[in-house]
Design an enzyme around this catalytic site. Sequence first.
Site, mmCIF file in Angstrom:
data_model
loop_
_atom_site.group_PDB
_atom_site.id
_atom_site.type_symbol
_atom_site.label_atom_id
_atom_site.label_comp_id
_atom_site.label_asym_id
_atom_site.label_seq_id
_atom_site.Cartn_x
_atom_site.Cartn_y
_atom_site.Cartn_z
ATOM 1 N N MET A 126 0.050 7.555 3.174
ATOM 2 C CA MET A 126 0.674 7.126 4.429
ATOM 3 C C MET A 126 1.760 6.078 4.190
ATOM 4 O O MET A 126 2.858 6.155 4.737
ATOM 5 C CB MET A 126 -0.388 6.589 5.398
ATOM 6 N N GLY A 127 1.456 5.081 3.355
ATOM 7 C CA GLY A 127 2.413 4.002 3.097
ATOM 8 C C GLY A 127 3.676 4.524 2.438
ATOM 9 O O GLY A 127 4.801 4.143 2.796
ATOM 10 N N GLY A 152 0.862 -1.190 0.000
ATOM 11 C CA GLY A 152 0.000 0.000 0.000
ATOM 12 C C GLY A 152 0.891 1.231 0.000
ATOM 13 O O GLY A 152 1.507 1.559 1.021
ATOM 14 N N LYS A 167 -5.036 3.307 19.427
ATOM 15 C CA LYS A 167 -5.187 4.299 18.341
ATOM 16 C C LYS A 167 -6.634 4.762 18.223
ATOM 17 O O LYS A 167 -6.906 5.946 17.964
ATOM 18 C CB LYS A 167 -4.695 3.730 17.011
ATOM 19 N N SER A 187 0.006 7.577 14.188
ATOM 20 C CA SER A 187 -0.605 8.904 14.172
ATOM 21 C C SER A 187 0.410 9.960 13.777
ATOM 22 O O SER A 187 1.590 9.859 14.106
ATOM 23 C CB SER A 187 -1.177 9.258 15.540
ATOM 24 N N GLY A 188 -0.109 10.963 13.095
ATOM 25 C CA GLY A 188 0.737 12.102 12.742
ATOM 26 C C GLY A 188 0.487 12.555 11.322
ATOM 27 O O GLY A 188 1.142 13.481 10.843
ATOM 28 N N LYS A 212 -14.376 9.284 9.569
ATOM 29 C CA LYS A 212 -14.209 7.933 9.011
ATOM 30 C C LYS A 212 -14.634 6.861 9.996
ATOM 31 O O LYS A 212 -14.489 5.679 9.718
ATOM 32 C CB LYS A 212 -12.763 7.728 8.570
ATOM 33 N N GLU A 229 -8.874 12.880 19.924
ATOM 34 C CA GLU A 229 -8.639 13.844 18.826
ATOM 35 C C GLU A 229 -9.956 14.543 18.431
ATOM 36 O O GLU A 229 -10.012 15.769 18.318
ATOM 37 C CB GLU A 229 -8.046 13.070 17.640
ATOM 38 N N TYR A 230 -11.017 13.754 18.261
ATOM 39 C CA TYR A 230 -12.325 14.339 17.915
ATOM 40 C C TYR A 230 -12.748 15.331 19.002
ATOM 41 O O TYR A 230 -13.262 16.404 18.712
ATOM 42 C CB TYR A 230 -13.404 13.251 17.845
ATOM 43 N N HIS A 285 -7.152 7.184 20.931
ATOM 44 C CA HIS A 285 -6.419 8.397 20.528
ATOM 45 C C HIS A 285 -7.308 9.238 19.613
ATOM 46 O O HIS A 285 -7.438 10.456 19.777
ATOM 47 C CB HIS A 285 -5.124 7.988 19.809
ATOM 48 N N ASN A 286 -7.937 8.591 18.651
ATOM 49 C CA ASN A 286 -8.767 9.331 17.699
ATOM 50 C C ASN A 286 -10.021 9.900 18.362
ATOM 51 O O ASN A 286 -10.465 10.993 18.020
ATOM 52 C CB ASN A 286 -9.152 8.441 16.520
ATOM 53 N N ASN A 293 -5.997 2.187 10.139
ATOM 54 C CA ASN A 293 -6.930 2.435 11.243
ATOM 55 C C ASN A 293 -7.992 1.338 11.294
ATOM 56 O O ASN A 293 -9.193 1.609 11.213
ATOM 57 C CB ASN A 293 -7.618 3.794 11.071
ATOM 58 N N VAL A 312 -3.158 -0.076 4.045
ATOM 59 C CA VAL A 312 -4.254 -0.075 3.071
ATOM 60 C C VAL A 312 -5.519 0.345 3.824
ATOM 61 O O VAL A 312 -5.552 0.285 5.059
ATOM 62 C CB VAL A 312 -4.431 -1.478 2.421
HETATM 63 C C1 6PG Z 1 -3.891 10.491 13.054
HETATM 64 C C2 6PG Z 1 -5.306 10.740 12.622
HETATM 65 C C3 6PG Z 1 -5.650 10.032 11.362
HETATM 66 C C4 6PG Z 1 -6.960 10.527 10.767
HETATM 67 C C5 6PG Z 1 -8.161 9.911 11.437
HETATM 68 C C6 6PG Z 1 -9.345 10.796 11.662
HETATM 69 O O1 6PG Z 1 -3.741 10.145 14.206
HETATM 70 O O2 6PG Z 1 -2.967 10.679 12.252
HETATM 71 O O3 6PG Z 1 -6.170 10.288 13.637
HETATM 72 O O4 6PG Z 1 -5.586 8.677 11.602
HETATM 73 O O5 6PG Z 1 -6.978 11.898 10.742
HETATM 74 O O6 6PG Z 1 -8.538 8.847 10.627
HETATM 75 O O7 6PG Z 1 -10.118 10.895 10.539
HETATM 76 P P1 6PG Z 1 -11.614 11.357 10.502
HETATM 77 O O8 6PG Z 1 -11.681 12.698 11.153
HETATM 78 O O9 6PG Z 1 -11.840 11.443 9.017
HETATM 79 O O10 6PG Z 1 -12.448 10.324 11.140
#
Ligand code: 6PG
Length: 468
Positions: A13-14, A9, A182, A128-129, A260, A189-190, A185-186, A102, A74
């Site tokens: 990212m890959g 992939g 992860k 992440s990053g 996502k 992040e949200y 983590h997300n 993810n 992928v």
């Molecule tokens: C990261 C991000 C990355 C991506 C997420 C969120 O840590 O690099 O979390 O994985 O931005 O998939 O995406 P959505 O906001 O589209 O759900």
Amino acid sequence: MQYDAAMIGLGTMGRNLILNMADNNFSVIGFDANPATAALLLPEANHNPSLAIASSLEEMVSKLKTPRRIFMLVPAGKIVDDVLSSLSPFLEKEDIVVDSGNSFYQDTERRVAEMQQLGIHFVGMGISGGEMGARFGPSIMPGGDKNAWPRLQPLLEAVSAKVNGEPCVAYMGNKAAGHYVKMVHNGIEYAIMQLISEVYDVLKHGAKLSNQELHAVFAAWNANELQSFLMEITAKVFLKKDAETNNDLVDMILDRAGSKGTGKWTSQDAMNLPVSIPTIDMAVAMRDLSAFKAQREQAYHLYQKKTPENTAAKEEIIAAAKDALYAATIICYAQGLAMLQQASIKMELAIPMQDVVKIWRGGCIIRSASLNDFYKAFVELPNLQNLLLSPTIASMVTKAEDGLRKFISLAIQQKIAVAASASALGYLDAYTSEKMPVNLIQAQRDFFGAHTYERVDKQGPFHTDWEA
Ligand code: 6PG
């Protein structure tokens, strides 16, 4: 030549991660089902001789040192299973396959078990990053089969971000722990992104700050204890012009947020555990609500929504917003980390909490100055069940708590939705309550459904005939 590792992939990212591996003196071979995507890699690597492209999975596998180290980047879902079934016939016992996308953690659990049957070590690994992180140093969260870890460690440590010279990668625990960490983590992040957007709303519509002023405020915050990656990019967003109209780009972006699914998974799984992460839930809910743009417009007119005149001074609102963001952000990390701890116990993942906060200090989207404080808190108290129980963290929250209350009241008076900030405060107020009002809920449940209740003075379930 036999290569050290492979990447399946070669999308954004890959491609960036394999280039990062090559920069760190690992010889690597890549494969992508789309030859046009694969062809982009070599020119980008300036034809670095330690990097090659394979035209089939079979060729890729044949050119790897054994036991093999194969990374996959992928899209999550069925494609991962498809790649695994195409790849498996060429693999041998002791090879390692690392899913670095993810993926949903329950898919990873299943794949760990399936690949174990073949003698293959399957590792679910969060990265992440974003694009730049993958290229120059992400935060990396591998879990799964621990026997694979020593063989991945040198490579992953080399490519990861570093904080004070320490790599932002560590073994995250059994089974699907890497993808679980992860996912959470997300979720965090949200939540942080939602909190920042609420502050933006209040500063823009309540305090009437221009985009230039918003830039200055976020840039100043980013220079002190609110320093974080998300703060840094937010400050930059306000300066960006739209190439077409020359307006500020942020004002040209439609208020409808995509996702996502990783935030939703976090909320769903929290409810299954069960554990409370209301600020993450609210962040997911607000993104979902944003999709109903036409209904929101209709309701706006129906309710004749007018923002009442603001009476507070600009500086006063900015100061409250700063403290609000600081406190609410700590509270949403606390929710996410408490969830990780519960999940770790319930699913026997053995997630090392100290390492989680340690490797989130650099490379990842939620990296922030506060993570250093969280790391110290877990070093001081390794069995800390909730960040909010650390005396150090408690004093950080207490210091900013009044600002959070004030920010929420100002927003409520201005009819500005600050649901995530309010949920953080609600969580804090409930979590620090020796007595919650749920005794009444228990009475109601017992009243209408004979669900029974416990008593404060003696053991055992009790039922009352409430109308007797
Ligand atoms: C990261 C991000 C990355 C991506 C997420 C969120 O840590 O690099 O979390 O994985 O931005 O998939 O995406 P959505 O906001 O589209 O759900």
